[in-house]
Write an enzyme that holds these catalytic residues in place. Structure first.
Site, mmCIF file in Angstrom:
data_model
loop_
_atom_site.group_PDB
_atom_site.id
_atom_site.type_symbol
_atom_site.label_atom_id
_atom_site.label_comp_id
_atom_site.label_asym_id
_atom_site.label_seq_id
_atom_site.Cartn_x
_atom_site.Cartn_y
_atom_site.Cartn_z
ATOM 1 N N LYS A 126 5.876 -4.259 -4.049
ATOM 2 C CA LYS A 126 7.328 -4.105 -3.943
ATOM 3 C C LYS A 126 7.819 -4.243 -2.509
ATOM 4 C CE LYS A 126 11.323 -2.949 -5.603
ATOM 5 N NZ LYS A 126 11.967 -4.043 -6.341
ATOM 6 N N LYS A 153 12.239 -14.999 -10.998
ATOM 7 C CA LYS A 153 11.968 -13.888 -11.927
ATOM 8 C C LYS A 153 10.940 -14.326 -12.972
ATOM 9 C CE LYS A 153 13.170 -11.178 -10.172
ATOM 10 N NZ LYS A 153 13.996 -10.989 -9.007
ATOM 11 N N CYS A 198 0.844 -1.187 0.000
ATOM 12 C CA CYS A 198 0.000 0.000 0.000
ATOM 13 C C CYS A 198 0.887 1.248 0.000
ATOM 14 C CB CYS A 198 -0.939 0.087 1.195
ATOM 15 S SG CYS A 198 -2.069 -1.277 1.307
ATOM 16 N N TRP A 245 -2.812 -2.699 -1.677
ATOM 17 C CA TRP A 245 -2.496 -4.115 -1.862
ATOM 18 C C TRP A 245 -3.336 -4.830 -0.815
ATOM 19 C CZ3 TRP A 245 -0.621 -8.317 0.849
ATOM 20 C CH2 TRP A 245 -0.163 -9.389 0.080
ATOM 21 N N GLU A 273 7.325 -14.621 -11.407
ATOM 22 C CA GLU A 273 6.622 -13.394 -11.011
ATOM 23 C C GLU A 273 6.313 -12.488 -12.192
ATOM 24 O OE1 GLU A 273 8.779 -11.115 -8.067
ATOM 25 O OE2 GLU A 273 10.686 -11.530 -9.002
ATOM 26 N N ARG A 288 3.927 -0.242 -4.849
ATOM 27 C CA ARG A 288 3.662 -0.802 -3.515
ATOM 28 C C ARG A 288 2.341 -1.548 -3.440
ATOM 29 N NH1 ARG A 288 6.862 1.441 0.389
ATOM 30 N NH2 ARG A 288 5.383 0.776 1.968
ATOM 31 N N GLU A 305 16.960 -17.807 -8.442
ATOM 32 C CA GLU A 305 16.586 -16.424 -8.744
ATOM 33 C C GLU A 305 15.986 -16.321 -10.160
ATOM 34 O OE1 GLU A 305 16.000 -13.857 -7.216
ATOM 35 O OE2 GLU A 305 16.230 -12.183 -8.601
ATOM 36 N N HIS A 358 16.767 -36.623 -8.233
ATOM 37 C CA HIS A 358 16.015 -37.129 -7.080
ATOM 38 C C HIS A 358 14.549 -36.737 -7.152
ATOM 39 C CE1 HIS A 358 19.755 -38.461 -5.315
ATOM 40 N NE2 HIS A 358 20.262 -37.310 -5.741
ATOM 41 N N ASN A 376 -1.798 1.813 5.909
ATOM 42 C CA ASN A 376 -0.904 0.808 5.345
ATOM 43 C C ASN A 376 -0.492 -0.091 6.497
ATOM 44 O OD1 ASN A 376 1.180 -0.628 4.157
ATOM 45 N ND2 ASN A 376 2.639 1.049 4.268
ATOM 46 N N GLY A 377 -0.829 -1.383 6.408
ATOM 47 C CA GLY A 377 -0.478 -2.301 7.488
ATOM 48 C C GLY A 377 -1.641 -3.227 7.793
HETATM 49 C C1 F6R Z 1 11.404 -10.586 -6.136
HETATM 50 C C2 F6R Z 1 11.295 -9.604 -5.093
HETATM 51 C C3 F6R Z 1 10.932 -10.055 -3.727
HETATM 52 C C4 F6R Z 1 11.795 -9.307 -2.686
HETATM 53 C C5 F6R Z 1 11.331 -9.666 -1.266
HETATM 54 C C6 F6R Z 1 12.204 -9.016 -0.217
HETATM 55 O O1 F6R Z 1 11.731 -10.021 -7.355
HETATM 56 O O2 F6R Z 1 11.466 -8.437 -5.327
HETATM 57 O O3 F6R Z 1 11.083 -11.424 -3.592
HETATM 58 O O4 F6R Z 1 13.125 -9.639 -2.879
HETATM 59 O O5 F6R Z 1 10.014 -9.253 -1.097
HETATM 60 O O6 F6R Z 1 12.159 -7.631 -0.302
HETATM 61 P P1 F6R Z 1 13.263 -6.719 0.342
HETATM 62 O O7 F6R Z 1 14.546 -7.008 -0.338
HETATM 63 O O8 F6R Z 1 12.785 -5.318 0.085
HETATM 64 O O9 F6R Z 1 13.317 -7.049 1.800
#
Ligand code: F6R
Length: 612
Positions: free
Chosen positions: A607, A489, A2, A74, A492, A27, A485, A508, A100-101
């Site tokens: 984010k 990517k 949010c 969000w 998502e 956000r 990773e 396995h 927000n929360g």
């Molecule tokens: C994936 C991504 C998330 C963040 C995770 C941690 O692309 O962005 O998996 O890495 O939410 O966020 P931070 O690094 O802000 O603690």
């Protein structure tokens, strides 16, 4: 999670709030809304969908106001809809609030209020808190500030709230616990936001509000208080952030811009720290705590998502260079597991946003038990940066694309420098290897520039593989977390199901998935596992899987076996992930674009995950 924006001052509030909401959309973006206060009273407008849909719905409306609050959501409590969107209005219609929360004891408060006759228009915890405040105001015959203070003493959970009061049009009231809040201090005006991006266009003077603080804002006055009603002197800081850094700069998406920024962001991260001429690394956070760090009995990396993957790579680096046992923990598990923590433990908290709720609480708990907390954080002044005992910023600049790219490589660069510095002090690395690795790290920005030349080739590959239903990502050693990773990517950004595995572990179980439809992405740059991974590629080819390989330039063995190869410059295996991850970022990006996905704002994601 949010985004919140608010304004009070002589300007028109709506355009400032709308622009701010667009900047904060990373956000959360399932619905948005604004509340504007002018001489006709309080007007609240809300809309399901992106901020652009709210904007469109408000064309032609009289939006004149000098005070207002805005929110991009969000969803936590209640599905995304117009009625669950913020701002919410209290039962008597006089108060509007954004939040927000999560209010964890909202159900209990709701029942109490329902017994008193309150009827709720939404399914949100926010509306419950707002009516709780209104009810206190009514019962205690007190002003809004006092009512907010009393209410917050009963609230369990995390929040940033901002309130507008129809009866006090020259005052905004805000409070924070566990979610971020920045105040912009202008001349005769104030701004409020979840981060500084909506503010920097107007002022560079900011105040970061701390937990359990209440802000009372008038156009020309800012009062900060704690929940005990004692005044606190606001600490005004100068923002070191330029507007260009938060705009797309000619790229179609923030994600692509951020992938392409990596030669510069890694360079910025190394600059002033890594000194090739003197073969040294300067990092005050490490230097000032070197005894603590080099004598750590154990290092625990605590993080979530992509940052957790950076922690996994760092595990390999620290164990090899520093000979200190390392554990890598998902913050969300660590915080609830009652982990064993000793005085000599060092916790490295890794976070782009510095606001991730799970990471934040995990380190708070560990700190209480005597652990030393070292933060590797991107956002300057963020909560995790502030709670850490020491730290090193990653200096990647604002990361707006929801999928983390440049923050990840900057985290790797910082973590590698920390490990090298400790290893040098501990003498667990030879002088020759130390100098060699400094040079390897120093050469990374230019090599990343070279990797980015693969962009057009990867764009074509994306078209070829975009209709896949699943994908497997495999790597060994330092490249195993890179495989994780790459899979994250792809998931998502393109919504293709993908899994990362250690290449040898494939036998396995996951090998059962392999058929002539399954793309298997190998992270197979030249390292000590190269022969082994070639065998794994053959195992996949023997079962007709499609192999896409990230290889080192000059490797002529793998291209003969793989369906497609992406060649990156050679590098020491310890720093190779900084290169091998980049084709995977580009592959996910181009597949997402080819499938018509909103790559900067993938569905259901946000984010900054400020709820647990
Ligand atoms: C994936 C991504 C998330 C963040 C995770 C941690 O692309 O962005 O998996 O890495 O939410 O966020 P931070 O690094 O802000 O603690």
């Amino acid at each position: 999670m949010c985004g919140i924006v608010a304004y009070i001052g002589p300007r028109e509030a709506y355009p400032i709030i709308l622009k701010g909401l667009k900047r904060l959309e990373y956000r959360g973006y399932d619905s948005s809304g604004v509340a504007l206060l002018n001489h006709t009273g309080l007007n609240v407008y809300k809309k399901k969908g992106k901020v652009a849909e709210l904007e469109e719905s408000l064309v032609g409306k009289n939006l004149h106001a000098n005070a207002g609050i805005g929110h991009t959501r969000w969803a936590t409590h209640g599905e995304p809809s117009d009625r669950n969107a913020h701002p919410h209005q209290s039962a008597n219609g006089k108060l509007a609030m954004i939040h927000n929360g999560i209010i964890e004891n909202y159900a209990q408060l709701k029942t109490e209020l329902q017994k008193k006759g309150y009827v709720f228009k939404s399914d949100t915890d926010t509306e419950v808190l707002l009516n709780f405040i209104e009810d206190i105001q009514k019962n205690n015959h007190c002003g809004l500030e006092e009512a907010v203070r009393i209410a917050l003493k009963r609230v369990v959970g995390a929040y940033v709230i901002v309130l507008l009061d129809q009866d006090n049009p020259d005052t905004l009231i805000a409070a924070r616990k566990g979610s971020p809040l920045v105040i912009g201090v202008g001349k005769g005006e104030h701004f409020l936001a979840s981060d500084a991006s909506p503010i920097i266009e107007y002022t560079k003077e900011v105040v970061y509000v701390n937990d359990y603080e209440l802000a009372i804002l008038k156009p020309d006055e800012l009062i900060l208080k704690n929940l005990g009603n004692e005044k606190i002197t606001p600490f005004i800081q100068k923002l070191d952030l330029e507007l260009a850094a938060i705009e797309k700069g000619g790229y179609d998406h923030f994600m692509l811009k951020e992938i392409f920024e990596q030669p510069d962001t890694i360079f910025d991260c190394l600059r002033g720290r890594l000194d090739i001429n003197n073969a040294s690394i300067t990092m005050a956070g490490v230097q000032n705590n070197i005894e603590q760090m080099m004598h750590a009995k154990r290092i625990i990396m605590v993080a979530c998502g992509t940052s957790w993957h950076a922690g996994l790579i760092a595990e390999y680096v620290f164990e090899e260079l520093c000979r200190i046992p390392v554990e890598v923990e998902y913050a969300s598990e660590f915080r609830y597991r009652n982990p064993v923590i000793h005085q000599g433990d060092v916790i490295i908290a890794i976070s782009q946003s510095g606001e991730t709720a799970d990471t934040m609480v995990a380190i708070e708990r560990a700190k209480e038990q005597g652990a030393f907390i070292f933060g590797v954080v991107n956002v300057v002044g963020s909560s995790i940066a502030r709670i850490s005992n020491a730290g090193a910023y990653t200096h990647a600049g604002p990361e707006i694309g929801v999928a983390s790219t440049k923050a990840f490589t900057a985290q790797l660069a910082v973590l590698t420098m920390i490990a090298l510095k400790i290893a040098k002090e501990k003498k667990t690395i030879s002088e020759e290897r130390y100098v060699h690795l400094l040079n390897e790290l120093n050469n990374i920005p230019e090599k990343v520039r070279e990797v980015l030349l693969l962009n057009e080739q990867i764009k074509k590959l994306a078209i070829k593989y975009k209709d896949s239903k699943d994908a497997l990502y495999l790597g060994r050693g330092y490249n195993f977390p890179v495989a994780l990773e790459g899979a994250l990517k792809l998931k998502e950004i393109s919504y293709i199901h993908a899994e990362g595995y250690p290449a040898a572990e494939m036998k396995h179980g996951p090998i059962a998935l392999v058929d002539d439809q399954l793309p298997v992405v190998f992270v197979a740059t030249k390292d000590s596992y190269h022969e082994k991974i070639i065998s794994n590629i053959q195992e996949i080819k023997a079962r007709k899987g499609k192999v896409i390989a990230v290889i080192s330039q000059g490797d002529d063995a793998i291209p003969k076996m793989a369906d497609d190869s992406m060649a990156v410059p050679e590098a020491d295996e310890l720093v190779a992930p900084l290169l091998s991850v980049i084709p995977l970022q580009l592959l996910a990006y181009h597949i997402g674009v080819a499938k018509g996905c909103d790559v900067d704002k993938p569905r259901n994601l946000a984010k900054s995950v400020t709820v647990e």
